[in-house]
Design a protein around this motif. Structure first.
Motif, PDB file in Angstrom:
ATOM      1  N   THR A 143       0.996  -1.392   0.167  1.00  0.00           N
ATOM      2  CA  THR A 143       0.107   0.065  -0.023  1.00  0.00           C
ATOM      3  C   THR A 143       0.895   1.055   0.131  1.00  0.00           C
ATOM      4  O   THR A 143       2.269   1.054   0.064  1.00  0.00           O
ATOM      5  CB  THR A 143      -0.838  -0.150   1.292  1.00  0.00           C
ATOM      6  N   LEU A 144       0.247   2.263  -0.196  1.00  0.00           N
ATOM      7  CA  LEU A 144       1.324   3.574  -0.151  1.00  0.00           C
ATOM      8  C   LEU A 144       1.935   3.815   1.110  1.00  0.00           C
ATOM      9  O   LEU A 144       2.864   4.206   1.271  1.00  0.00           O
ATOM     10  CB  LEU A 144       0.304   4.717  -0.645  1.00  0.00           C
ATOM     11  N   PRO A 145       0.976   3.618   2.311  1.00  0.00           N
ATOM     12  CA  PRO A 145       1.790   3.828   3.584  1.00  0.00           C
ATOM     13  C   PRO A 145       2.777   2.981   3.876  1.00  0.00           C
ATOM     14  O   PRO A 145       3.799   3.224   4.381  1.00  0.00           O
ATOM     15  CB  PRO A 145       0.372   3.535   4.507  1.00  0.00           C
ATOM     16  N   SER A 146       2.413   1.514   3.529  1.00  0.00           N
ATOM     17  CA  SER A 146       3.684   0.389   3.872  1.00  0.00           C
ATOM     18  C   SER A 146       4.919   0.883   2.860  1.00  0.00           C
ATOM     19  O   SER A 146       6.007   0.480   3.410  1.00  0.00           O
ATOM     20  CB  SER A 146       3.084  -0.868   3.503  1.00  0.00           C
ATOM     21  N   ALA A 147       4.659   1.332   1.538  1.00  0.00           N
ATOM     22  CA  ALA A 147       5.817   1.599   0.553  1.00  0.00           C
ATOM     23  C   ALA A 147       6.449   2.704   1.366  1.00  0.00           C
ATOM     24  O   ALA A 147       7.696   2.813   1.280  1.00  0.00           O
ATOM     25  CB  ALA A 147       5.297   1.841  -0.704  1.00  0.00           C
ATOM     26  N   LEU A 148       5.971   3.702   1.876  1.00  0.00           N
ATOM     27  CA  LEU A 148       6.403   4.852   2.400  1.00  0.00           C
ATOM     28  C   LEU A 148       7.037   4.568   3.743  1.00  0.00           C
ATOM     29  O   LEU A 148       7.865   5.598   4.412  1.00  0.00           O
ATOM     30  CB  LEU A 148       5.415   6.115   2.189  1.00  0.00           C
ATOM     31  N   GLY A 149       6.543   3.519   4.341  1.00  0.00           N
ATOM     32  CA  GLY A 149       6.987   3.290   5.715  1.00  0.00           C
ATOM     33  C   GLY A 149       6.283   4.401   6.888  1.00  0.00           C
ATOM     34  O   GLY A 149       7.084   4.541   7.711  1.00  0.00           O
ATOM     35  N   ILE A 150       5.086   4.696   6.482  1.00  0.00           N
ATOM     36  CA  ILE A 150       4.502   5.880   7.518  1.00  0.00           C
ATOM     37  C   ILE A 150       3.064   5.172   7.779  1.00  0.00           C
ATOM     38  O   ILE A 150       2.552   4.527   7.085  1.00  0.00           O
ATOM     39  CB  ILE A 150       4.509   7.318   6.924  1.00  0.00           C
TER      40      ILE A 150
END
Lengths: 175, 130
Positions: A143-150
């Motif tokens: 997901t976007l949050p998991s890829a960005l680590g936030i």
């Protein structure tokens, strides 16, 4: 049985709202693809914005599960190009084709028959696709949050701000 | 309100968002449509060669049966019909207005294009797992 009734009721509500928003029409869908009429984008982004906040709130409370699709660049990109090409020709997407038929636009029926045919063709291609496009660039369930680590909330906030700015732009440009 | 010809896309979209949340919370179901076309294709094929359908990988993964999503897709047709009738916007039409303006009253050309477009779009949607 209960699940079937819930499916039918949910579909009726969704079909009703799609029709009232006038987004089932060929002219609206082609209007969006030709960047002349953003009614569909307004409808979709409004639905996504509201459901994104609600579902992540419920997820944080442990009340619902997310349904994250696997990212496979080969299958996603080639599939999306084919989908876009077909969508532009048909002027309805899989769900809205049924809704278009419901409001009397019976050209959608040819599209529905074509989609059933396309699904049957896909089942024949599937064994070959698993050895090719499905092996190209598999990133798993990202997901976007998991890829960005936030955390997901900053991502949601940015999305909502972008949606509001975009809506303002559409209204100014009378799209 | 139900008899209005159309609603604001922002309002209808936001209400759709609430329906999505309720569906995930109550039934555990996210919205989708294209899987049901695979199930429908399998149901048609089963009439002719049930043994073959039983052996095909994709029809094993996506079984030819009616599930939540299948009835959801059917519901879209019924809901749209109700909204169109209530608002007086139901209209039998073989050729959309924008098509007519560009290609004239050509229902056969429209039918062939719609069929081909539908086939290509569905192949792509299934490949991308949309």
């Amino acid at each position: 049985m209960k699940l079937i009734i819930m499916g039918l009721v949910t579909g009726v509500l969704f079909g009703f709202l799609l029709q009232k928003a006038t987004v089932l029409r060929y002219d609206r869908q082609l209007g969006a693809l030709r960047l002349k009429d953003m009614t569909i984008v307004k409808f979709m982004l409004s639905a996504v914005s509201v459901s994104m906040v609600g579902i992540y709130l419920l997820h944080d409370m442990g009340m619902v599960d997310l349904s994250i699709k696997t990212t496979i660049l080969g299958a996603n990109i080639i599939g999306a190009i084919l989908f876009g090409l077909g969508w532009g020709l048909l002027g309805y997407c899989p769900g809205t084709s049924l809704g278009a038929l419901g409001e009397g636009r019976y050209d959608a029926l040819w599209g529905i028959i074509g989609m059933v045919f396309g699904a049957a063709v896909f089942t024949r291609a599937y064994p070959y696709l698993t050895e090719t496009v499905y092996t190209w660039g598999n990133y798993g369930k990202v997901t976007l949050p998991s890829a960005l680590g936030i955390n997901h909330w900053p991502v949601i906030a940015v999305f909502l701000i972008a949606a509001v700015l975009l809506f303002g732009f559409f209204e100014r440009m009378k799209l | 309100m139900f008899t209005q010809r159309q609603w604001s896309p922002y309002l209808a979209g936001a209400l759709t968002g609430i329906v999505i949340i309720a569906s995930v919370l109550i039934a555990g179901q996210y919205f989708g449509a294209s899987t049901s076309f695979v199930r429908a294709a399998g149901m048609v094929e089963k009439l002719f060669s049930p043994e073959r359908v039983a052996q095909m990988d994709y029809y094993v993964r996506v079984a030819p049966r009616m599930d939540w999503q299948w009835f959801f897709v059917l519901g879209i047709l019924l809901g749209s019909f109700a909204a169109a009738k209530a608002g007086g916007t139901f209209k039998w039409q073989a050729v959309p207005d924008m098509w007519r303006a560009r290609f004239g009253n050509t229902p056969v050309k429209r039918a062939v294009t719609a069929f081909a477009g539908g086939a290509v779009a569905m192949f792509g949607a299934r490949m991308a797992d949309g």
